[in-house]
Motif scaffolding. Sequence first.
Motif, PDB file in Angstrom:
ATOM      1  N   MET A  41     -26.374  -0.505   4.119  1.00  0.00           N
ATOM      2  CA  MET A  41     -25.985   0.314   2.984  1.00  0.00           C
ATOM      3  C   MET A  41     -24.940  -0.425   2.152  1.00  0.00           C
ATOM      4  O   MET A  41     -24.104  -1.149   2.691  1.00  0.00           O
ATOM      5  N   GLN A  42     -24.995  -0.236   0.847  1.00  0.00           N
ATOM      6  CA  GLN A  42     -23.958  -0.769  -0.035  1.00  0.00           C
ATOM      7  C   GLN A  42     -23.181   0.393  -0.629  1.00  0.00           C
ATOM      8  O   GLN A  42     -23.771   1.323  -1.193  1.00  0.00           O
ATOM      9  N   ILE A  43     -21.859   0.340  -0.472  1.00  0.00           N
ATOM     10  CA  ILE A  43     -20.972   1.402  -0.932  1.00  0.00           C
ATOM     11  C   ILE A  43     -20.137   0.861  -2.090  1.00  0.00           C
ATOM     12  O   ILE A  43     -19.403  -0.116  -1.923  1.00  0.00           O
ATOM     13  N   THR A  44     -20.261   1.480  -3.247  1.00  0.00           N
ATOM     14  CA  THR A  44     -19.455   1.114  -4.407  1.00  0.00           C
ATOM     15  C   THR A  44     -18.264   2.055  -4.484  1.00  0.00           C
ATOM     16  O   THR A  44     -18.434   3.287  -4.474  1.00  0.00           O
ATOM     17  N   ILE A  45     -17.077   1.482  -4.547  1.00  0.00           N
ATOM     18  CA  ILE A  45     -15.847   2.262  -4.435  1.00  0.00           C
ATOM     19  C   ILE A  45     -14.926   1.955  -5.614  1.00  0.00           C
ATOM     20  O   ILE A  45     -14.770   0.791  -6.006  1.00  0.00           O
ATOM     21  N   ARG A  46     -14.325   2.979  -6.174  1.00  0.00           N
ATOM     22  CA  ARG A  46     -13.216   2.814  -7.124  1.00  0.00           C
ATOM     23  C   ARG A  46     -12.123   3.807  -6.756  1.00  0.00           C
ATOM     24  O   ARG A  46     -12.364   5.014  -6.736  1.00  0.00           O
ATOM     25  N   HIS A  47     -10.954   3.300  -6.442  1.00  0.00           N
ATOM     26  CA  HIS A  47      -9.836   4.112  -5.959  1.00  0.00           C
ATOM     27  C   HIS A  47      -8.635   3.843  -6.859  1.00  0.00           C
ATOM     28  O   HIS A  47      -8.098   2.738  -6.879  1.00  0.00           O
ATOM     29  N   GLU A  48      -8.233   4.854  -7.626  1.00  0.00           N
ATOM     30  CA  GLU A  48      -7.082   4.708  -8.516  1.00  0.00           C
ATOM     31  C   GLU A  48      -5.964   5.648  -8.076  1.00  0.00           C
ATOM     32  O   GLU A  48      -6.198   6.840  -7.842  1.00  0.00           O
ATOM     33  N   THR A  49      -4.770   5.099  -7.949  1.00  0.00           N
ATOM     34  CA  THR A  49      -3.577   5.868  -7.601  1.00  0.00           C
ATOM     35  C   THR A  49      -2.592   5.749  -8.763  1.00  0.00           C
ATOM     36  O   THR A  49      -2.200   4.643  -9.136  1.00  0.00           O
ATOM     37  N   ARG A  50      -2.206   6.900  -9.338  1.00  0.00           N
ATOM     38  CA  ARG A  50      -1.304   6.893 -10.478  1.00  0.00           C
ATOM     39  C   ARG A  50      -0.037   7.677 -10.153  1.00  0.00           C
ATOM     40  O   ARG A  50      -0.107   8.819  -9.675  1.00  0.00           O
ATOM     41  N   TYR A  51       1.098   7.056 -10.415  1.00  0.00           N
ATOM     42  CA  TYR A  51       2.394   7.699 -10.259  1.00  0.00           C
ATOM     43  C   TYR A  51       3.042   7.847 -11.633  1.00  0.00           C
ATOM     44  O   TYR A  51       2.986   6.930 -12.461  1.00  0.00           O
ATOM     45  N   ALA A  52       3.684   8.994 -11.865  1.00  0.00           N
ATOM     46  CA  ALA A  52       4.488   9.200 -13.063  1.00  0.00           C
ATOM     47  C   ALA A  52       5.825   9.814 -12.635  1.00  0.00           C
ATOM     48  O   ALA A  52       5.874  10.606 -11.671  1.00  0.00           O
ATOM     49  N   TYR A  53       6.894   9.448 -13.319  1.00  0.00           N
ATOM     50  CA  TYR A  53       8.237   9.862 -12.919  1.00  0.00           C
ATOM     51  C   TYR A  53       8.971  10.506 -14.089  1.00  0.00           C
ATOM     52  O   TYR A  53       8.758  10.142 -15.259  1.00  0.00           O
ATOM     53  N   SER A  54       9.852  11.454 -13.762  1.00  0.00           N
ATOM     54  CA  SER A  54      10.572  12.178 -14.804  1.00  0.00           C
ATOM     55  C   SER A  54      11.674  11.339 -15.435  1.00  0.00           C
ATOM     56  O   SER A  54      12.063  11.580 -16.572  1.00  0.00           O
ATOM     57  N   THR A  55      12.175  10.353 -14.706  1.00  0.00           N
ATOM     58  CA  THR A  55      13.173   9.420 -15.233  1.00  0.00           C
ATOM     59  C   THR A  55      12.794   8.004 -14.803  1.00  0.00           C
ATOM     60  O   THR A  55      12.052   7.828 -13.828  1.00  0.00           O
ATOM     61  N   PRO A  56      13.287   6.983 -15.479  1.00  0.00           N
ATOM     62  CA  PRO A  56      12.892   5.609 -15.146  1.00  0.00           C
ATOM     63  C   PRO A  56      13.338   5.191 -13.740  1.00  0.00           C
ATOM     64  O   PRO A  56      14.378   5.614 -13.243  1.00  0.00           O
ATOM     65  N   LEU A  57      12.512   4.351 -13.120  1.00  0.00           N
ATOM     66  CA  LEU A  57      12.853   3.734 -11.837  1.00  0.00           C
ATOM     67  C   LEU A  57      13.491   2.377 -12.097  1.00  0.00           C
ATOM     68  O   LEU A  57      13.156   1.694 -13.066  1.00  0.00           O
ATOM     69  N   ALA A  58      14.347   1.971 -11.176  1.00  0.00           N
ATOM     70  CA  ALA A  58      14.938   0.640 -11.250  1.00  0.00           C
ATOM     71  C   ALA A  58      14.184  -0.351 -10.372  1.00  0.00           C
ATOM     72  O   ALA A  58      14.175  -1.554 -10.641  1.00  0.00           O
ATOM     73  N   HIS A  59      13.512   0.169  -9.317  1.00  0.00           N
ATOM     74  CA  HIS A  59      12.914  -0.740  -8.334  1.00  0.00           C
ATOM     75  C   HIS A  59      11.862   0.013  -7.537  1.00  0.00           C
ATOM     76  O   HIS A  59      12.047   1.173  -7.176  1.00  0.00           O
ATOM     77  N   THR A  60      10.728  -0.641  -7.245  1.00  0.00           N
ATOM     78  CA  THR A  60       9.666  -0.072  -6.403  1.00  0.00           C
ATOM     79  C   THR A  60       9.178  -1.139  -5.419  1.00  0.00           C
ATOM     80  O   THR A  60       8.940  -2.278  -5.817  1.00  0.00           O
ATOM     81  N   VAL A  64     -18.941  -2.762  -0.904  1.00  0.00           N
ATOM     82  CA  VAL A  64     -18.883  -3.105   0.514  1.00  0.00           C
ATOM     83  C   VAL A  64     -20.247  -2.869   1.145  1.00  0.00           C
ATOM     84  O   VAL A  64     -20.844  -1.803   0.960  1.00  0.00           O
ATOM     85  N   GLU A  65     -20.741  -3.870   1.862  1.00  0.00           N
ATOM     86  CA  GLU A  65     -22.009  -3.737   2.584  1.00  0.00           C
ATOM     87  C   GLU A  65     -21.710  -3.359   4.031  1.00  0.00           C
ATOM     88  O   GLU A  65     -20.886  -3.995   4.688  1.00  0.00           O
ATOM     89  N   THR A  66     -22.358  -2.318   4.515  1.00  0.00           N
ATOM     90  CA  THR A  66     -22.123  -1.838   5.874  1.00  0.00           C
ATOM     91  C   THR A  66     -23.404  -1.845   6.688  1.00  0.00           C
ATOM     92  O   THR A  66     -24.509  -1.753   6.143  1.00  0.00           O
ATOM     93  N   ILE A  67     -23.246  -1.963   7.995  1.00  0.00           N
ATOM     94  CA  ILE A  67     -24.354  -1.924   8.950  1.00  0.00           C
ATOM     95  C   ILE A  67     -24.143  -0.731   9.880  1.00  0.00           C
ATOM     96  O   ILE A  67     -23.010  -0.465  10.310  1.00  0.00           O
ATOM     97  N   TYR A  68     -25.210  -0.030  10.200  1.00  0.00           N
ATOM     98  CA  TYR A  68     -25.109   1.148  11.069  1.00  0.00           C
ATOM     99  C   TYR A  68     -24.635   0.724  12.465  1.00  0.00           C
ATOM    100  O   TYR A  68     -25.305  -0.074  13.123  1.00  0.00           O
ATOM    101  N   PRO A  69     -23.483   1.233  12.921  1.00  0.00           N
ATOM    102  CA  PRO A  69     -22.999   0.867  14.257  1.00  0.00           C
ATOM    103  C   PRO A  69     -23.660   1.748  15.324  1.00  0.00           C
ATOM    104  O   PRO A  69     -23.490   2.970  15.322  1.00  0.00           O
ATOM    105  N   TYR A  70     -24.397   1.155  16.223  1.00  0.00           N
ATOM    106  CA  TYR A  70     -25.119   1.908  17.255  1.00  0.00           C
ATOM    107  C   TYR A  70     -24.142   2.765  18.048  1.00  0.00           C
ATOM    108  O   TYR A  70     -23.163   2.270  18.620  1.00  0.00           O
ATOM    109  N   GLN A  71     -24.374   4.087  18.049  1.00  0.00           N
ATOM    110  CA  GLN A  71     -23.557   5.051  18.764  1.00  0.00           C
ATOM    111  C   GLN A  71     -22.072   4.909  18.430  1.00  0.00           C
ATOM    112  O   GLN A  71     -21.211   5.174  19.268  1.00  0.00           O
TER     113      GLN A  71
END
Length: 269
Positions: free
Chosen positions: A1-20, A78-85
């Motif tokens: 099987m071929q699995i096409t994935i798109r994963h987006e993580t978005r952060y927004a803050y009420s005041t500016p950050l100095a460091h992450t 990602v290409e996957t192979i069925y894992p037996y049991q």
Amino acid sequence: MQITIRHETRYAYSTPLAHTIQQLHLTPRIEPQQRALSWQLSTPGQCHAYTDAYGNLSHMLTINGQHQSLSLVAQGVVETIYPYQGRLNLEDTLSPLLFTTPTRLTAPGPAIVALAATSLPDRNTAANTQHLLRLAENIAAKVAYESGATMVSTTADDALALGRGVCQDHAHLFLACCHAWGIPARYVSGYIDPETSGHAASHAWVDAWAVDSDFAGWVSIDVTHARLMTDAYCRLAIGRDYDSAAPVRGVRQGGGQETLNVEVKISTR
């Protein structure tokens, strides 16, 4: 099987950050039953690739200077192979005994010990795949899936008492039962083709050490669905619990109130 994935993580803050600083487990593991045909990780700041102690392909993201939002995008095929049991034929350099020690999130209280006793054989008998699936079935029956019912800091004991939780709680509860019985078990983060289940495409499940008549080793079990892992799963990271296998974990300086939005899209062929 071929699995096409798109994963987006978005952060927004009420005041500016100095460091992450963030630790990212957003790249599929290199394992016999899966391989990335293409994969791209897009981030701001400085992103350093490394392999962590569990063999996970990881990144350390550092952003210096003021910023008030942050977007991380991981995508590929990602290409996957069925894992037996559900069996994982891995060349593991880590001893399974590493995954028998409880953590803060998986410490077994009396109720968990009682659940393990009704689901697993006695402590002098090795658990086989059917024992482990019975444990998954009992957990899924006792803790109903409910999005938003718990937080990432919720312990296995708390989820069992609440009777509601998400895939992360099911995984922690399974680990806690196994550890109470001395059975090696570890947390898995990754993706699943949701089909018609209604559960999030970003998922968590477990690997547990099974001793069957023709096999002794890791078997991968989706506790939420009480079934063995199939080729519809993509594995990102393993660890002792959520804290060591989470897709994104980090610290920041400043920022005030945080708003988090995660969007995962998956298709298969």
